[in-house]
Design a protein around this motif. Sequence first.
Motif, PDB file in Angstrom:
ATOM      1  N   ARG A 192      14.075  13.285  -7.557  1.00  6.99           N
ATOM      2  CA  ARG A 192      13.561  14.341  -8.427  1.00  6.99           C
ATOM      3  C   ARG A 192      12.155  13.994  -8.923  1.00  6.99           C
ATOM      4  O   ARG A 192      11.289  14.866  -9.031  1.00  6.99           O
ATOM      5  N   HIS A 193      11.943  12.720  -9.213  1.00  8.06           N
ATOM      6  CA  HIS A 193      10.607  12.290  -9.640  1.00  8.06           C
ATOM      7  C   HIS A 193       9.595  12.460  -8.503  1.00  8.06           C
ATOM      8  O   HIS A 193       8.523  13.054  -8.705  1.00  8.06           O
ATOM      9  N   LEU A 194       9.913  11.975  -7.308  1.00 10.55           N
ATOM     10  CA  LEU A 194       8.970  12.042  -6.189  1.00 10.55           C
ATOM     11  C   LEU A 194       8.733  13.476  -5.727  1.00 10.55           C
ATOM     12  O   LEU A 194       7.644  13.798  -5.237  1.00 10.55           O
ATOM     13  N   ASP A 195       9.729  14.320  -5.902  1.00 10.19           N
ATOM     14  CA  ASP A 195       9.564  15.725  -5.492  1.00 10.19           C
ATOM     15  C   ASP A 195       8.447  16.423  -6.280  1.00 10.19           C
ATOM     16  O   ASP A 195       7.858  17.401  -5.787  1.00 10.19           O
TER      17      ASP A 195
ATOM     18  N   TRP B  25       5.439  16.127  -4.080  1.00  9.61           N
ATOM     19  CA  TRP B  25       5.736  16.363  -2.663  1.00  9.61           C
ATOM     20  C   TRP B  25       4.500  16.760  -1.854  1.00  9.61           C
ATOM     21  O   TRP B  25       4.277  16.237  -0.759  1.00  9.61           O
ATOM     22  N   ASP B  26       3.690  17.650  -2.393  1.00  9.43           N
ATOM     23  CA  ASP B  26       2.513  18.109  -1.650  1.00  9.43           C
ATOM     24  C   ASP B  26       1.560  16.962  -1.322  1.00  9.43           C
ATOM     25  O   ASP B  26       0.856  17.011  -0.309  1.00  9.43           O
ATOM     26  N   LYS B  27       1.545  15.949  -2.167  1.00  7.77           N
ATOM     27  CA  LYS B  27       0.671  14.794  -1.950  1.00  7.77           C
ATOM     28  C   LYS B  27       1.315  13.756  -1.037  1.00  7.77           C
ATOM     29  O   LYS B  27       0.679  13.261  -0.097  1.00  7.77           O
ATOM     30  N   ILE B  28       2.579  13.423  -1.302  1.00  6.82           N
ATOM     31  CA  ILE B  28       3.183  12.323  -0.546  1.00  6.82           C
ATOM     32  C   ILE B  28       3.489  12.715   0.903  1.00  6.82           C
ATOM     33  O   ILE B  28       3.513  11.856   1.783  1.00  6.82           O
ATOM     34  N   LYS B  29       3.683  14.009   1.153  1.00  7.55           N
ATOM     35  CA  LYS B  29       4.003  14.405   2.525  1.00  7.55           C
ATOM     36  C   LYS B  29       2.770  14.343   3.428  1.00  7.55           C
ATOM     37  O   LYS B  29       2.892  14.277   4.655  1.00  7.55           O
ATOM     38  N   LYS B  30       1.568  14.359   2.832  1.00 11.49           N
ATOM     39  CA  LYS B  30       0.332  14.369   3.617  1.00 11.49           C
ATOM     40  C   LYS B  30      -0.242  12.975   3.840  1.00 11.49           C
ATOM     41  O   LYS B  30      -1.147  12.816   4.655  1.00 11.49           O
TER      42      LYS B  30
ATOM     43  N   LEU C 125       0.861  -1.179   0.000  1.00  8.31           N
ATOM     44  CA  LEU C 125       0.000   0.000   0.000  1.00  8.31           C
ATOM     45  C   LEU C 125       0.899   1.231   0.000  1.00  8.31           C
ATOM     46  O   LEU C 125       1.649   1.463   0.948  1.00  8.31           O
ATOM     47  N   THR C 126       0.839   2.025  -1.073  1.00 18.01           N
ATOM     48  CA  THR C 126       1.755   3.171  -1.200  1.00 18.01           C
ATOM     49  C   THR C 126       1.220   4.433  -0.541  1.00 18.01           C
ATOM     50  O   THR C 126       1.991   5.298  -0.141  1.00 18.01           O
ATOM     51  N   GLY C 127      -0.081   4.569  -0.487  1.00 15.12           N
ATOM     52  CA  GLY C 127      -0.677   5.809   0.000  1.00 15.12           C
ATOM     53  C   GLY C 127      -0.880   6.839  -1.090  1.00 15.12           C
ATOM     54  O   GLY C 127      -1.699   7.754  -0.942  1.00 15.12           O
ATOM     55  N   TYR C 128      -0.148   6.697  -2.190  1.00 20.29           N
ATOM     56  CA  TYR C 128      -0.337   7.596  -3.332  1.00 20.29           C
ATOM     57  C   TYR C 128       0.284   6.944  -4.577  1.00 20.29           C
ATOM     58  O   TYR C 128       1.440   7.184  -4.926  1.00 20.29           O
ATOM     59  N   ASN C 129      -0.522   6.125  -5.245  1.00 19.32           N
ATOM     60  CA  ASN C 129      -0.032   5.335  -6.371  1.00 19.32           C
ATOM     61  C   ASN C 129       0.522   6.180  -7.507  1.00 19.32           C
ATOM     62  O   ASN C 129       1.450   5.759  -8.209  1.00 19.32           O
ATOM     63  N   GLU C 130      -0.053   7.353  -7.710  1.00 18.77           N
ATOM     64  CA  GLU C 130       0.379   8.185  -8.839  1.00 18.77           C
ATOM     65  C   GLU C 130       1.866   8.506  -8.773  1.00 18.77           C
ATOM     66  O   GLU C 130       2.515   8.690  -9.809  1.00 18.77           O
ATOM     67  N   ALA C 131       2.428   8.571  -7.579  1.00 16.13           N
ATOM     68  CA  ALA C 131       3.856   8.870  -7.431  1.00 16.13           C
ATOM     69  C   ALA C 131       4.708   7.615  -7.448  1.00 16.13           C
ATOM     70  O   ALA C 131       5.800   7.605  -8.034  1.00 16.13           O
ATOM     71  N   PHE C 132       4.229   6.558  -6.809  1.00 25.39           N
ATOM     72  CA  PHE C 132       5.081   5.393  -6.563  1.00 25.39           C
ATOM     73  C   PHE C 132       4.896   4.249  -7.562  1.00 25.39           C
ATOM     74  O   PHE C 132       5.762   3.376  -7.654  1.00 25.39           O
TER      75      PHE C 132
END
Length: 258
Positions: free
Chosen positions: A96-99, A102-107, A17-24
């Motif tokens: 650089r990709h995950l950055d 950032w606004d999504k993955i940090k939350k 479970l990634t929490g935010y598939n669009e990034a990972f």
Amino acid sequence: MGTPLKEWDINIYRGVLTGYNEAFIISTEKRNEILENCQTEDERKRTEELIRPILRGRDIKRYGYDWAGLWLINTHNGVKGVMPRIKIEDYPAVKRHLDQYWDKIKKRADQGDTPYNLRNCAYVDDFNRPKVIYPNMTKYMPFVYDDKGYVTNQKCFIITGTYIAFLTAFLNSSLFKYCFRDSFPELQGGTREMSKIFFDKIPVVKVDNSTEKIFERLIENIQQNYTKEKAISIDQRLFDLYNLTDEERSAIGFVEIR
């Protein structure tokens, strides 16, 4: 007849479970772009090892899968005393990709020690082991044997442990579907919930190492080229192990859920 699966030397785990598939979870095109952005050969090699092919529940078929060309950025949170947490600083191109997200993955709630890390997963190394993969909700009840190290998303479960090839055959068999389909609760549209708690009580005849080797060869063959005839042949071997009568074999037949 047999031993309940909860007493077998196996483990059943949910996928990542990634929490935010669009990034990972990324496409092959995006993976290649990240690799091309690596500054050194060493970084590229480490990044190739970090980004893993991933299967989703919808990709799993009976004795096979249709890989969608998707990859997981496996920035796992480590396992205490076993493996260290992935440090994003060692993977600049991935950072650089995950950055960009950032606004999504940090939350997100599902994260590890940093927003770049996936949540704690004590069984992360089990994805590297031979395993059975199956969807958590399915109409068709398909199972596939994997020894290529695929990761799965949270829409799948994996089974690791002993006699995994044999279990793949049993769970794909007409015997299993005929006897145990109703052991799993039916949801809307004929879909069934395949959670671990419903597997625990299912009895399966125990086999030995020589039988497992036979089923390893059978599984390799049918997964390379699935045919109904091969599936029926595997069914017949299982019928023999269970000493089914002609009448019982006839009553079960070949079960294909459509």
